[in-house]
Scaffold this active site. Structure first.
Site, PDB file in Angstrom:
ATOM      1  N   SER A 148       0.841  -1.197   0.000  1.00 33.73           N
ATOM      2  CA  SER A 148       0.000   0.000   0.000  1.00 33.73           C
ATOM      3  C   SER A 148       0.878   1.251   0.000  1.00 33.73           C
ATOM      4  O   SER A 148       1.703   1.419  -0.901  1.00 33.73           O
ATOM      5  CB  SER A 148      -0.961  -0.032   1.207  1.00 33.73           C
ATOM      6  OG  SER A 148      -1.977   0.936   1.062  1.00 33.73           O
ATOM      7  N   GLU A 247      -1.921  -3.145  -7.881  1.00 30.80           N
ATOM      8  CA  GLU A 247      -3.132  -3.436  -7.111  1.00 30.80           C
ATOM      9  C   GLU A 247      -3.712  -2.116  -6.629  1.00 30.80           C
ATOM     10  O   GLU A 247      -3.030  -1.094  -6.614  1.00 30.80           O
ATOM     11  CB  GLU A 247      -2.816  -4.367  -5.941  1.00 30.80           C
ATOM     12  CG  GLU A 247      -1.824  -3.830  -4.913  1.00 30.80           C
ATOM     13  CD  GLU A 247      -2.452  -2.935  -3.853  1.00 30.80           C
ATOM     14  OE1 GLU A 247      -3.658  -3.079  -3.588  1.00 30.80           O
ATOM     15  OE2 GLU A 247      -1.722  -2.089  -3.298  1.00 30.80           O
ATOM     16  N   HIS A 318      -4.932  -5.707  -1.215  1.00 35.28           N
ATOM     17  CA  HIS A 318      -5.683  -5.369  -0.012  1.00 35.28           C
ATOM     18  C   HIS A 318      -6.765  -6.379   0.362  1.00 35.28           C
ATOM     19  O   HIS A 318      -7.565  -6.122   1.261  1.00 35.28           O
ATOM     20  CB  HIS A 318      -6.332  -3.993  -0.172  1.00 35.28           C
ATOM     21  CG  HIS A 318      -5.373  -2.843  -0.029  1.00 35.28           C
ATOM     22  ND1 HIS A 318      -4.498  -2.485  -1.026  1.00 35.28           N
ATOM     23  CD2 HIS A 318      -5.168  -1.980   0.998  1.00 35.28           C
ATOM     24  CE1 HIS A 318      -3.788  -1.434  -0.628  1.00 35.28           C
ATOM     25  NE2 HIS A 318      -4.171  -1.116   0.592  1.00 35.28           N
TER      26      HIS A 318
END
Length: 362
Positions: A148, A247, A318
């Site tokens: 992230s 992602e 995630h």
């Protein structure tokens, strides 16, 4: 309790001071970086009894969730050491830039610390990456773990030192929300030299956005937002000849379109060997009928004409069931087999050069 103007000015001064320290530090390690062989380096694997340092370079974590994650790491035989400021709060940040950077550099410099694991993502890494002690990373490579917002850290370490890093669950996520298979994947990635293989899962939203073919290259990437926001900085990696893994979470298709378009316009995708699509979770959709493209339509439109193989449906990102992958190792994407395979991100018996990137011709 609210902050006074004096408090804000004092904290602003601390942040400015951190910037000056970062500038001095960058200058002091420039010669070491210039002499780097620029070959990927796998750090040593972890063994029971090793000490791992947990830091919060982005947003503040939940202390109760961190305690759960610490117990998981301890169950693997690892000794957990907390950074001094991991639970600090400074707005949406886990402390001031100076303190977050100090914790990160302390972990990178500490010879007894054999891995650095982020407690969570959120936001804040981009504010401090220029102050990292890259010389310490080169002198004592160790696994650095996160995803992230931590994408910015992983890519900066790759660009500056060619350290192979670990894209996987952070400490706060090692609780009941994370499937046992995900924790096991992280443990294997840190404590074994097993090759890693992921298989496309048709249940993942990105599974439908494929393009046939087979390609090999160095695996790089991470969170799409962080990659797009790194354009124009030294954090954006050179993706020529690479397998790009992306992602995303909580974004509508038009924003994914915008970020991919930004990467295209910046020519950041020129020469890539292939695209691996991870988890696109909690994708927001328009409430107006017919006013939106679907996720797979956007991905096919923005990536399909690059002329490279694309494999979707990979459980990296995630989602509750996420798998760990190393960045900086050679990987092979095969859409016929539906697999992304790669070598381990850690080495037995000390640091080891990873497979070099393929030559780019033409």
């Amino acid at each position: 309790m609210g902050l006074s103007r004096r408090d804000l000015l004092a904290r602003g001064a601390a942040t400015a001071g951190a910037s000056l320290v970062a500038s001095d530090l960058a200058a002091s390690t420039a010669s070491a970086l210039a002499s780097s062989a620029r070959r990927p380096v796998r750090p040593p694997l972890l063994q029971p009894g090793d000490r791992v340092c947990i830091v919060s370079p982005a947003s503040p974590p939940d202390p109760k969730l961190v305690e759960v994650g610490e117990r998981v790491l301890s169950s693997w035989g690892l000794v957990v050491q907390r950074g001094a400021h991991i639970f600090d709060h400074f707005g949406y940040l886990a402390g001031t830039d100076r303190d977050r950077l100090a914790d990160l550099n302390a972990a990178l410099r500490d010879p007894t610390c054999r891995a650095v694991i982020a407690t969570r993502g959120g936001y804040g890494v981009q504010r401090i990456v220029d102050g990292i002690d890259f010389g310490a990373v080169q002198r004592d490579p160790k696994p650095v773990v996160g995803f992230s917002d931590i994408t910015a850290l992983l890519m900066e370490l790759w660009n500056r030192t060619r350290l192979v890093t670990i894209h996987g669950p952070m400490v706060q996520l090692l609780d009941e929300r994370t499937a046992p298979v995900s924790a096991a994947s992280l443990q294997d990635a840190l404590m074994t030299t097993k090759p890693i293989s992921l298989t496309s899962d048709t249940r993942e939203p990105s599974a439908a956005a494929g393009r046939p073919g087979r390609a090999s290259g160095v695996l790089l990437g991470g969170n799409l937002t962080l990659l797009a926001s790194s354009v124009g900085t030294e954090s954006i990696p050179d993706l020529r000849g690479a397998i790009l893994l992306i992602e995303e979470v909580g974004e509508p298709p038009y924003r994914i379109d915008r970020m991919l378009t930004q990467l295209r316009r910046a020519r950041a995708l020129d020469g890539i060997a292939g695209v691996a699509l991870g988890q696109f979770t909690d994708i927001l959709v328009s409430t107006v009928a017919g006013a939106d493209f679907s996720l797979d339509e956007v991905l096919r439109d923005r990536l399909g004409d690059l002329g490279v193989p694309i494999l979707g449906g990979l459980a990296v990102g995630h989602g509750d069931e996420q798998f760990t992958v190393p960045f900086g190792v050679r990987a092979t994407l095969d859409t016929h087999a539906g697999t992304l395979t790669m070598s381990a991100g850690v080495a037995a018996g000390g640091q080891s050069p990873a497979a070099p990137p393929p030559l780019v011709t033409g």
